[in-house]
Design an enzyme around this catalytic site. Sequence first.
Site, mmCIF file in Angstrom:
data_model
loop_
_atom_site.group_PDB
_atom_site.id
_atom_site.type_symbol
_atom_site.label_atom_id
_atom_site.label_comp_id
_atom_site.label_asym_id
_atom_site.label_seq_id
_atom_site.Cartn_x
_atom_site.Cartn_y
_atom_site.Cartn_z
ATOM 1 N N ARG A 1 0.920 -1.706 0.279
ATOM 2 C CA ARG A 1 -0.467 0.162 -0.165
ATOM 3 C C ARG A 1 1.017 1.316 -0.214
ATOM 4 O O ARG A 1 1.982 1.185 0.821
ATOM 5 C CB ARG A 1 -1.207 -0.135 1.689
ATOM 6 C CG ARG A 1 -1.960 1.014 1.293
ATOM 7 C CD ARG A 1 -3.195 1.163 2.307
ATOM 8 N NE ARG A 1 -3.092 2.865 3.100
ATOM 9 C CZ ARG A 1 -3.869 2.660 3.619
ATOM 10 N NH1 ARG A 1 -3.609 2.262 4.777
ATOM 11 N NH2 ARG A 1 -4.520 4.418 3.502
ATOM 12 N N HIS B 1 -3.731 10.844 1.847
ATOM 13 C CA HIS B 1 -3.568 10.714 3.296
ATOM 14 C C HIS B 1 -3.047 12.074 4.107
ATOM 15 O O HIS B 1 -1.591 11.970 4.327
ATOM 16 C CB HIS B 1 -2.238 9.779 2.800
ATOM 17 C CG HIS B 1 -1.837 8.917 3.955
ATOM 18 N ND1 HIS B 1 -1.737 7.950 4.422
ATOM 19 C CD2 HIS B 1 -1.923 9.090 5.601
ATOM 20 C CE1 HIS B 1 -1.522 7.225 5.538
ATOM 21 N NE2 HIS B 1 -2.145 8.176 6.017
ATOM 22 N N GLU C 1 -8.659 7.745 6.502
ATOM 23 C CA GLU C 1 -9.506 8.155 7.886
ATOM 24 C C GLU C 1 -9.703 9.437 7.974
ATOM 25 O O GLU C 1 -8.381 10.352 8.558
ATOM 26 C CB GLU C 1 -7.873 8.386 9.116
ATOM 27 C CG GLU C 1 -7.189 6.903 9.123
ATOM 28 C CD GLU C 1 -6.523 6.783 9.939
ATOM 29 O OE1 GLU C 1 -5.706 7.632 10.530
ATOM 30 O OE2 GLU C 1 -5.546 4.914 10.474
ATOM 31 N N ASN D 1 -8.753 0.771 9.708
ATOM 32 C CA ASN D 1 -7.692 0.505 10.232
ATOM 33 C C ASN D 1 -8.105 0.860 10.931
ATOM 34 O O ASN D 1 -7.940 1.689 12.045
ATOM 35 C CB ASN D 1 -7.224 2.219 10.094
ATOM 36 C CG ASN D 1 -6.429 2.411 8.759
ATOM 37 O OD1 ASN D 1 -6.517 1.926 7.818
ATOM 38 N ND2 ASN D 1 -6.132 3.645 8.360
ATOM 39 N N TYR E 1 -6.170 -0.446 15.199
ATOM 40 C CA TYR E 1 -5.229 -0.266 16.734
ATOM 41 C C TYR E 1 -5.089 -0.639 17.670
ATOM 42 O O TYR E 1 -4.091 -1.471 18.452
ATOM 43 C CB TYR E 1 -3.868 1.218 16.839
ATOM 44 C CG TYR E 1 -3.515 1.653 15.482
ATOM 45 C CD1 TYR E 1 -2.559 1.462 15.062
ATOM 46 C CD2 TYR E 1 -3.942 2.357 13.728
ATOM 47 C CE1 TYR E 1 -1.433 1.527 13.895
ATOM 48 C CE2 TYR E 1 -3.088 2.818 12.786
ATOM 49 C CZ TYR E 1 -1.801 2.771 12.680
ATOM 50 O OH TYR E 1 -1.278 2.240 11.441
ATOM 51 N N GLU F 1 -4.562 -0.635 8.587
ATOM 52 C CA GLU F 1 -3.451 -0.841 9.323
ATOM 53 C C GLU F 1 -3.153 -1.102 10.345
ATOM 54 O O GLU F 1 -5.094 -1.400 10.535
ATOM 55 C CB GLU F 1 -3.154 0.893 8.842
ATOM 56 C CG GLU F 1 -2.725 2.241 8.133
ATOM 57 C CD GLU F 1 -3.190 3.417 8.122
ATOM 58 O OE1 GLU F 1 -2.306 3.624 9.602
ATOM 59 O OE2 GLU F 1 -3.170 4.494 7.275
#
Length: 485
Positions: free
Chosen positions: A89, A134, A179, A321, A323, A389
């Site tokens: 990516r 991004h 995001e 994404n 985390y 991500e």
Amino acid sequence: MVKSEKIPTVSGWHFRIKLSAVAVFRDPSFFSLNGGWQADGKGPSIWDTFCLEKGRVFGEQNGDEACNSYELWEKDLECIQQLGLTHYRLSFSWARLLPDGTTRHVNQKGVQYYNKVIDDLLACDVSPMVTLYHFDLPQALQDQGGWKSAGTATLFNDYAKFCFQTFGDRVKLWITVNEPYVCAKLGHEDGLHAPGIKEPGVAAYLVGHNMLRAHAMAWHSYNSFYRTKQKGAVSLAINSDWLEASVAGCAEDVAATERQLAFTLGWFAWPVFVTGDYPKIMRSAIDAQSEKFGRSGGSRLPSFSKDEPAVLGTADFFALNYYTSRKVEAGGGCGEVLSMKSDRDARDVLDPSWPICGVSWLAVVPHGLRKLLKYIKDTFNNPAVYITENGFSQVGQLQIEDVQRSEFYKDTILEVAKAIQEDGVNVRGYFAWSLLDNFEWADGFSVRFGLFHVDFADARRGRTIYRSGREYAKIISKFQCGQSK
């Protein structure tokens, strides 16, 4: 990237998933990996400007060179091959391709650079997934109102069509916006990211709305003019933690968790995958706060126009994404001013049993990813999912033998496997963040997510594989061969 193939059972990892792409290679101007922030005709972005403002970034650092991937791309490609990736990516810099943000001036050297990156990847049997935006809006467009301006969505659509036309013969996986929650909240509510605007309770909703409009326009453009010939897929990358009530039996905490999910994941996923509009719980909470403060003039949360391309159905897959995870308690809203915090009236808390990796916000909760994947399956009509991500940070003293991060990837990929085999989630890909240590926004170079360490004190920007990189390569090799753990 993980391509799931439903083979036997999860026990002992007896399943086969093509685990390929790792590292999100970003070239939003200067920050992150790329460097070359003003090389070869590239225009300035909002992050170039933001880094010049004192106190914005840790240690007054900037990404003028960062990993210098603009000049050291071949070194990056060697890292990609060393890991055995099959997908990668990367993010285009809008300002490198279109320095003033419009198609009136195309930077041919930028086009040549990305052509080389794409062609080199394909020559090594690595398929690119390209992100168009991004965090790095061209400064020229910020000067005209940025994402608060409705016209930016139209200009983004022009940029997207240019990229589809120029690179779409080879790129088959596209992310329009990465995001949007972070861009909206951290950039326009909290002022912690570029462009550093603090307009609580107002600007973030407008920015998020215009980003969704931009995404929808770009998806419809691809669908109408390019899909038949290019046969690619387009989505947007939505970030979300897994959230659950702090006290499972507490009705107030359960309701607060529902609000928090609506204001994060639901904000962008609900319009695209469910109704074409924002979650009702989100709009009602915002409007109730407006009424409480005596604010008139319509909802602070915009509405979609029937005269524009519909946002519903504008994702060919769900790009996630992830985390970390949080417990949620009721309350926590500030009663004195309008803000997103007061609107949602919910407070995130950390479970003390969860270990922290590096930065204070990043609790290590691999099982939270499995729960979130199951929630996405059940809530959004079982879409194909790419985990775009996921990563583990390191701060302080450098640890090349990063045992904890190595274990994190093993544990996380096992949870993804359980989601595929036991929960029936249609996971198509997994991308680790990130290939290289890089410029991590306001944290500068103080936080390291890479599978390769970059020596930023050395002008040569040497790359050294971490233990986690070696272990990740082993996992990829096993999975591609269909071996067990």
